[in-house]
Design an enzyme around this catalytic site. Structure first.
Site, mmCIF file in Angstrom:
data_model
loop_
_atom_site.group_PDB
_atom_site.id
_atom_site.type_symbol
_atom_site.label_atom_id
_atom_site.label_comp_id
_atom_site.label_asym_id
_atom_site.label_seq_id
_atom_site.Cartn_x
_atom_site.Cartn_y
_atom_site.Cartn_z
ATOM 1 C CB CYS A 189 -1.034 0.115 1.213
ATOM 2 S SG CYS A 189 -1.859 1.490 1.193
ATOM 3 C CB CYS A 233 -0.679 2.566 4.108
ATOM 4 S SG CYS A 233 -2.399 1.898 3.161
ATOM 5 C CG ASP A 234 2.979 1.043 4.343
ATOM 6 O OD1 ASP A 234 2.328 1.655 5.424
ATOM 7 O OD2 ASP A 234 2.836 -0.154 4.292
#
Length: 302
Positions: free
Chosen positions: A130, A133-134
């Site tokens: 992701c 997200c990261d």
């Protein structure tokens, strides 16, 4: 006892919940997380009513709309579904059971694993599925993005202003949309590496490098030093718990007709986990509405 239990909290599931509640059906909405895959999407440019919105922001709007209706909402993972007399039974990972007259399956999809040595060992330790997200965790680092489709090129775009360098690795040429390709084609810190397969991910406490094999020269291997690996090779339907209960196609998708009926009367399905073509937020939402209306009609007639 619920009139309808909806499994999945993505755009299909949340839309279905609103439509079911508006029909005065006693509604349960259950899933592992709000928003599903859509909440982990970067910028959404093709959802009507929003010129530009992040997937997370859009799913928050969906969630706020669900909150306006008397829908029971439970964060839990459904691990089995079955039928008991004329009702359906859902069992969850937490050990609870729920009974409903009808079901709507809107379970969505999850990232596909690369299935190479080192992947499981370093998942969350340099390996991510992701980028939205990261990506910030890899500031000023060298990273690899595995894949050549829309999700991979979107990940590369997310990383362009964060990472020191991005290697986009795929065995074949990119299949991503031209509009996405245009966004990264002039990036000075990006290297396009087509014709390579990732065969291993190595490291110590965290990822240190990946080992590649040339598609044209199968015996030629090379090592690429990276601190992060984003695996973006598509998704698979979250339908394993339904095998043997309702019909799935060869891709593991729930087979539905144009009214969102499944092979079991009283069970409807919507969204990315189904055989409906085009996996888009707007399509999933529309299918969720259809499934809820189909549920209402089924309850009236049975």
């Amino acid at each position: 006892m619920y009139d309808v239990a909806i499994v999945g909290m993505g755009p299909a599931g949340m839309t279905a919940a609103v439509y079911a509640a508006r029909k005065k059906l006693k509604t349960l909405l259950i899933g592992k997380e709000w928003g599903g895959q859509a909440a982990r999407t970067g910028m959404v440019e093709n959802y009507m009513g929003f010129q530009l919105v992040t997937g997370q922001e859009l799913m928050k709007k969906f969630e706020e709309q669900v909150e306006k209706y008397p829908v029971e909402k439970i964060l839990d993972e459904v691990i089995s579904a079955g039928k008991q007399n004329s009702n359906f039974i859902l069992a969850t990972k937490s050990g609870r059971q729920y009974s409903a007259r009808t079901l709507i399956m809107a379970t969505g999809k999850q990232p596909r694993w690369l299935n190479v040595p080192g992947e499981k060992e370093f998942a969350g330790k340099g390996i991510s599925y992701c980028s939205i997200c990261d990506a910030p965790l890899f500031a000023n680092m060298k990273v690899a993005v595995i894949g050549g489709g829309n999700s991979a090129i979107t990940a590369a775009y997310d990383l362009m202003k964060i990472a020191e360098h991005i290697y986009v690795i795929s065995p074949d040429d990119w299949s991503s949309d031209p509009v996405l390709n245009d966004k990264i084609k002039d990036a000075p810190n990006l290297t396009k590496m087509t014709g390579y397969q990732t065969i291993r991910i190595d490291g110590e406490q965290t990822v240190k490098n990946i080992v590649l094999k040339s598609v044209k020269e199968p015996f030629r291997e090379s090592t690429l030093e990276v601190q992060g690996v984003f695996i973006e090779i598509g998704t698979v339907p979250m339908t394993d718990f339904l095998r043997g209960f309702i019909n799935l196609n060869d891709n593991g998708e729930i087979v539905i007709d144009c009214s969102c009926n499944t092979s079991v009367p009283g069970i409807f399905a919507a969204g990315d986990a189904t055989s409906a073509p085009e996996k888009q937020v707007i399509v999933a939402a529309g299918e969720g509405a259809k499934a809820a209306l189909g549920t209402f009609k089924y309850i009236l007639e049975n």
